[in-house]
Design an enzyme around this catalytic site. Structure first.
Site, short mmCIF file in Angstrom:
data_model
loop_
_atom_site.label_atom_id
_atom_site.label_comp_id
_atom_site.label_asym_id
_atom_site.label_seq_id
_atom_site.Cartn_x
_atom_site.Cartn_y
_atom_site.Cartn_z
N GLY A 80 0.84 -1.18 0.00
CA GLY A 80 0.00 0.00 0.00
C GLY A 80 0.88 1.24 0.00
O GLY A 80 2.03 1.19 0.47
N GLN A 138 2.88 10.02 1.38
CA GLN A 138 4.19 9.36 1.43
C GLN A 138 5.08 9.70 0.23
O GLN A 138 6.28 9.43 0.25
CB GLN A 138 4.02 7.83 1.48
CG GLN A 138 3.40 7.36 2.79
CD GLN A 138 3.33 5.85 2.81
OE1 GLN A 138 2.40 5.26 2.26
NE2 GLN A 138 4.31 5.21 3.43
N CYS A 151 5.88 0.07 7.45
CA CYS A 151 5.49 1.22 6.64
C CYS A 151 6.68 1.63 5.80
O CYS A 151 7.80 1.70 6.32
CB CYS A 151 5.06 2.36 7.56
SG CYS A 151 4.54 3.84 6.68
N LEU A 152 6.46 1.93 4.53
CA LEU A 152 7.58 2.30 3.65
C LEU A 152 8.25 3.59 4.11
O LEU A 152 9.42 3.82 3.81
CB LEU A 152 7.10 2.44 2.20
CG LEU A 152 6.62 1.13 1.54
CD1 LEU A 152 6.12 1.41 0.13
CD2 LEU A 152 7.71 0.07 1.51
N HIS A 204 -4.48 1.02 7.57
CA HIS A 204 -3.15 1.63 7.65
C HIS A 204 -3.03 2.80 6.66
O HIS A 204 -2.56 3.88 7.02
CB HIS A 204 -2.08 0.55 7.38
CG HIS A 204 -0.68 1.07 7.37
ND1 HIS A 204 0.24 0.75 8.36
CD2 HIS A 204 -0.03 1.88 6.50
CE1 HIS A 204 1.39 1.35 8.08
NE2 HIS A 204 1.25 2.05 6.97
N GLU A 205 -3.45 2.59 5.42
CA GLU A 205 -3.31 3.63 4.40
C GLU A 205 -4.26 4.80 4.66
O GLU A 205 -3.93 5.95 4.41
CB GLU A 205 -3.55 3.05 2.99
CG GLU A 205 -2.57 1.96 2.59
CD GLU A 205 -1.12 2.34 2.78
OE1 GLU A 205 -0.76 3.52 2.60
OE2 GLU A 205 -0.31 1.44 3.13
N HIS A 241 -2.86 7.25 6.92
CA HIS A 241 -1.90 8.17 6.29
C HIS A 241 -2.58 9.43 5.76
O HIS A 241 -2.03 10.52 5.89
CB HIS A 241 -1.21 7.49 5.10
CG HIS A 241 0.01 6.69 5.49
ND1 HIS A 241 1.10 7.26 6.10
CD2 HIS A 241 0.31 5.39 5.31
CE1 HIS A 241 2.03 6.32 6.29
NE2 HIS A 241 1.57 5.17 5.83
NI NI Z 1 2.53 3.30 5.82
#
Ligand code: NI
Length: 199
Positions: free
Chosen positions: A45, A50, A108-109, A150-151, A154
């Site tokens: 995701g 991000q 998380c990236l 999660h997304e 963000h």
């Molecule tokens: Ni993340």
């Protein structure tokens, strides 16, 4: 085009993002670049903040979760449907969350190499606009719901570390500072807030 992923500590990750309309400039290209960026980083995701865009948009592709499941003897009910879970969510609204809370080690990236257990409800009801700007209302559970939760966080300026206990977060302080400074080895392109460099 692969875009640099913004690292922990950048203010864009803490901002509540804005809704967009279908005339948002370069939307198609942005979505395509986000997919390229997510795949290059092996994510499931990626949310627009991000990559530095404070807009309410995220993409998902849960198929890596399906690959993980192939070696298991018993099919994991949480992985149901995950192999075809590739979608764009624009202006999403989580209408309702229900079910028992369950723990899962999220990553998380924007926060490389840290995984911590986060508890969330089983099921989400979500409304959103898809890539063609058609309105959709759907219900997800298991890993698909987890990725959405999660997304979705963000685009509201929330990170998974915000869900941890104060003690857990305190124990991570040093590692999080190192991420902000770029003192970490990552094999994808990132932009670090506490340095002027990206790599
Ligand atoms: Ni993340």
């Amino acid at each position: 085009m692969i875009l640099p992923i913004v690292a922990y500590g950048d203010p864009v990750l803490k901002k509540e993002a804005e809704e967009i309309d279908q005339d948002f400039p370069g939307l198609k290209q942005l979505i395509s670049d986000m997919y390229e960026t997510m795949y290059a980083a092996q994510g499931v995701g990626l949310a627009a903040p991000q990559i530095g865009q404070s807009i309410r948009l995220f993409i998902v592709d849960g198929s890596p979760f399906a690959d993980d499941e192939e070696e298991e003897e018993e099919p994991d009910p949480k992985a149901a449907g995950i192999e075809n879970f590739k979608k764009v969510f624009i202006n999403p609204v989580i209408e309702e969350e229900e079910g028992e809370e369950w723990g899962f080690h999220e990553g998380c990236l924007s926060i490389p190499k840290i995984r911590e257990e986060v508890f969330r409800k089983e099921k989400v009801h979500i409304s959103y606009y898809d890539e063609q700007f058609n309105f959709q209302e759907e219900v997800y559970e298991g890993y698909a719901a987890r990725i959405i939760q999660h997304e979705y966080d963000h685009v509201d300026g929330i990170l998974f570390t915000d869900h941890l206990s104060p003690l857990k977060r305190r124990l991570l302080t040093k590692r999080l500072q190192n991420i902000s400074k770029g003192d970490i080895k990552v094999d994808y392109k990132m932009k670090f807030p506490a340095t002027k460099k990206s790599r």
